[in-house]
Design a protein around this motif. Sequence first.
Motif, PDB file in Angstrom:
ATOM      1  N   LEU A 237     -30.354  18.694 -41.930  1.00 61.44           N
ATOM      2  CA  LEU A 237     -29.586  19.718 -41.233  1.00 61.44           C
ATOM      3  C   LEU A 237     -28.150  19.690 -41.761  1.00 61.44           C
ATOM      4  N   ILE A 238     -27.664  20.840 -42.250  1.00 64.62           N
ATOM      5  CA  ILE A 238     -26.299  20.936 -42.737  1.00 64.62           C
ATOM      6  C   ILE A 238     -25.555  21.995 -41.921  1.00 64.62           C
ATOM      7  N   ALA A 239     -24.256  21.841 -41.817  1.00 66.62           N
ATOM      8  CA  ALA A 239     -23.452  22.741 -40.987  1.00 66.62           C
ATOM      9  C   ALA A 239     -22.399  23.437 -41.835  1.00 66.62           C
ATOM     10  N   VAL A 240     -22.131  24.695 -41.501  1.00 70.08           N
ATOM     11  CA  VAL A 240     -21.118  25.473 -42.197  1.00 70.08           C
ATOM     12  C   VAL A 240     -20.431  26.404 -41.201  1.00 70.08           C
ATOM     13  N   ARG A 241     -19.169  26.635 -41.410  1.00 73.87           N
ATOM     14  CA  ARG A 241     -18.365  27.438 -40.491  1.00 73.87           C
ATOM     15  C   ARG A 241     -18.477  28.942 -40.786  1.00 73.87           C
ATOM     16  N   ILE A 242     -18.530  29.743 -39.729  1.00 66.69           N
ATOM     17  CA  ILE A 242     -18.423  31.192 -39.851  1.00 66.69           C
ATOM     18  C   ILE A 242     -16.948  31.546 -39.782  1.00 66.69           C
ATOM     19  N   GLU A 243     -16.448  32.248 -40.796  1.00 67.21           N
ATOM     20  CA  GLU A 243     -15.038  32.619 -40.832  1.00 67.21           C
ATOM     21  C   GLU A 243     -14.738  33.723 -39.816  1.00 67.21           C
ATOM     22  N   PRO A 244     -13.490  33.804 -39.327  1.00 64.72           N
ATOM     23  CA  PRO A 244     -13.092  34.921 -38.461  1.00 64.72           C
ATOM     24  C   PRO A 244     -13.298  36.253 -39.174  1.00 64.72           C
ATOM     25  N   THR A 245     -13.549  37.311 -38.423  1.00 66.06           N
ATOM     26  CA  THR A 245     -13.880  38.603 -39.019  1.00 66.06           C
ATOM     27  C   THR A 245     -12.693  39.260 -39.713  1.00 66.06           C
ATOM     28  N   ARG A 246     -11.480  38.965 -39.297  1.00 67.98           N
ATOM     29  CA  ARG A 246     -10.269  39.605 -39.843  1.00 67.98           C
ATOM     30  C   ARG A 246     -10.413  41.126 -39.830  1.00 67.98           C
ATOM     31  N   ASP A 247     -10.250  41.775 -41.028  1.00 64.95           N
ATOM     32  CA  ASP A 247     -10.297  43.239 -41.028  1.00 64.95           C
ATOM     33  C   ASP A 247     -11.687  43.791 -41.297  1.00 64.95           C
ATOM     34  N   GLY A 248     -12.682  42.913 -41.391  1.00 69.48           N
ATOM     35  CA  GLY A 248     -14.042  43.375 -41.620  1.00 69.48           C
ATOM     36  C   GLY A 248     -14.332  43.743 -43.056  1.00 69.48           C
ATOM     37  N   ILE A 249     -13.358  43.550 -43.947  1.00 67.34           N
ATOM     38  CA  ILE A 249     -13.561  43.894 -45.364  1.00 67.34           C
ATOM     39  C   ILE A 249     -13.805  42.630 -46.173  1.00 67.34           C
ATOM     40  N   ASN A 250     -12.759  41.816 -46.340  1.00 65.18           N
ATOM     41  CA  ASN A 250     -12.932  40.607 -47.145  1.00 65.18           C
ATOM     42  C   ASN A 250     -13.782  39.549 -46.442  1.00 65.18           C
ATOM     43  N   GLY A 251     -13.887  39.620 -45.128  1.00 63.29           N
ATOM     44  CA  GLY A 251     -14.742  38.678 -44.415  1.00 63.29           C
ATOM     45  C   GLY A 251     -16.191  38.783 -44.807  1.00 63.29           C
ATOM     46  N   SER A 252     -16.595  39.943 -45.316  1.00 69.88           N
ATOM     47  CA  SER A 252     -17.988  40.132 -45.721  1.00 69.88           C
ATOM     48  C   SER A 252     -18.347  39.285 -46.928  1.00 69.88           C
TER      49      SER A 252
ATOM     50  N   GLU B 203     -14.592  20.386 -34.026  1.00 70.59           N
ATOM     51  CA  GLU B 203     -16.007  20.771 -34.107  1.00 70.59           C
ATOM     52  C   GLU B 203     -16.802  19.734 -34.882  1.00 70.59           C
ATOM     53  N   TYR B 204     -16.231  19.199 -35.961  1.00 62.19           N
ATOM     54  CA  TYR B 204     -16.913  18.144 -36.714  1.00 62.19           C
ATOM     55  C   TYR B 204     -17.269  16.983 -35.787  1.00 62.19           C
ATOM     56  N   ASP B 205     -16.269  16.568 -35.031  1.00 61.64           N
ATOM     57  CA  ASP B 205     -16.462  15.418 -34.144  1.00 61.64           C
ATOM     58  C   ASP B 205     -17.548  15.702 -33.111  1.00 61.64           C
ATOM     59  N   ASP B 206     -17.504  16.897 -32.524  1.00 62.41           N
ATOM     60  CA  ASP B 206     -18.501  17.265 -31.515  1.00 62.41           C
ATOM     61  C   ASP B 206     -19.893  17.382 -32.125  1.00 62.41           C
ATOM     62  N   LEU B 207     -19.992  18.025 -33.280  1.00 62.24           N
ATOM     63  CA  LEU B 207     -21.300  18.230 -33.914  1.00 62.24           C
ATOM     64  C   LEU B 207     -21.929  16.911 -34.353  1.00 62.24           C
ATOM     65  N   LEU B 208     -21.113  16.040 -34.911  1.00 64.16           N
ATOM     66  CA  LEU B 208     -21.645  14.752 -35.357  1.00 64.16           C
ATOM     67  C   LEU B 208     -22.085  13.894 -34.181  1.00 64.16           C
ATOM     68  N   GLY B 209     -21.440  14.102 -33.023  1.00 66.48           N
ATOM     69  CA  GLY B 209     -21.849  13.358 -31.838  1.00 66.48           C
ATOM     70  C   GLY B 209     -23.082  13.928 -31.169  1.00 66.48           C
ATOM     71  N   ALA B 210     -23.279  15.240 -31.281  1.00 68.95           N
ATOM     72  CA  ALA B 210     -24.395  15.895 -30.597  1.00 68.95           C
ATOM     73  C   ALA B 210     -25.636  16.057 -31.463  1.00 68.95           C
ATOM     74  N   TYR B 211     -25.465  16.103 -32.785  1.00 68.62           N
ATOM     75  CA  TYR B 211     -26.594  16.340 -33.687  1.00 68.62           C
ATOM     76  C   TYR B 211     -26.588  15.304 -34.804  1.00 68.62           C
ATOM     77  N   ASP B 212     -27.761  15.067 -35.355  1.00 69.18           N
ATOM     78  CA  ASP B 212     -27.882  14.149 -36.480  1.00 69.18           C
ATOM     79  C   ASP B 212     -27.707  14.936 -37.779  1.00 69.18           C
ATOM     80  N   LEU B 213     -26.489  15.390 -38.017  1.00 70.35           N
ATOM     81  CA  LEU B 213     -26.208  16.204 -39.190  1.00 70.35           C
ATOM     82  C   LEU B 213     -26.204  15.362 -40.459  1.00 70.35           C
ATOM     83  N   ASP B 214     -26.714  15.952 -41.542  1.00 75.78           N
ATOM     84  CA  ASP B 214     -26.683  15.273 -42.833  1.00 75.78           C
ATOM     85  C   ASP B 214     -25.375  15.524 -43.578  1.00 75.78           C
ATOM     86  N   ALA B 215     -24.856  16.751 -43.503  1.00 75.94           N
ATOM     87  CA  ALA B 215     -23.706  17.092 -44.335  1.00 75.94           C
ATOM     88  C   ALA B 215     -23.073  18.394 -43.864  1.00 75.94           C
TER      89      ALA B 215
END
Length: 331
Positions: free
Chosen positions: A64-79, A113-125
């Motif tokens: 299981l790997i985790a990645v962040r969703i970026e804020p939407t900003r103006d809806g153009i470059n976020g895509s 979030e890293y700290d919370d996720l690593l404590g709640a899930y057995d994340l690999d990376a």
Amino acid sequence: MAQKVTIATVARRAGVSRQTVSNVLNAPHVVREETRQRVQEAIDALGYRTNQAARQMRTGRSRLIAVRIEPTRDGINGSVLDRFLHGLSETAGTAGYRVMLYTAVDDEQEIREYDDLLGAYDLDAFVLTGTKRGDPRTAWLAARNVPFVTFGRPWDDPTAHPWVDVDGADGTAQATRRLLALGHRQIGFVGWPVGSGVGDDRRLGWEHTLRAAGVDPVDLDRRTEDGIVEGERAARDLLDAARPATALICVSDSLALGALQAVRAADPAVPVIGFDDTPVAAAVGLTSVCQPLHQAAVRCVELLAGLLDDTPRQIHPQVLLKPRLVLRQTA
């Protein structure tokens, strides 16, 4: 009652050994593409499902790997990152990994979030995006020996950790050469404020290409925050300068869309080139630099597999991919 489908069943169907099936499931990078496809077809045809709990106990990993969703900003470059995430999820699934998404508005919240996720899930990376100078996120993960790769270079030390990036300087160099070939010499650049690793890199491609052509870039660039309004304002300033720009290159499609508004009001013949080749750019006919996002996702997963799997791999831990200029009516 239907017969239970096992690895042995899949192996017989595909005409390979059980170890090969296991490799396809747990370390697909060590299997030839043709064999991997044959085994995958057998898995799909038989409806075989791995026992995730058993595999986790056997390997000591959750895949299981985790990645962040970026804020939407103006809806153009976020895509741009949306396309990267799609490719990452697809590639990770093929390699036997699952992707967990999380959100954060800034670096401090992301580290929490890293700290919370690593404590709640057995994340690999983790896969990190949006790298910057003095990035506290990579320092936090490295200090705790948490495996990670980044989509984006560590701008302070290019060898600090494994990463995949797109050569932004090469992209703007392609754009500059295109405009020079069209006869332009006063090629303006609309960029981000000083200190942005990505923005500074993209600006260098423009500057070095102009200097190589014997053109002095002084006073031909403007720096601003990202956005359509900001792009229009900066472009208007370059068009109205004592040494007016006859063509424009922008560090992002958002800024380029603003620049388009400025040139349409001043001189529609002024070509504009953006960066990221977003769907909006395609819709309005904007020439833009396209990043190989699917390839970047594939290479990120390869680097993660090299970090996590026991099988030795001959993969360079730093990967720089080349973008391409997509020509449309604006240039």
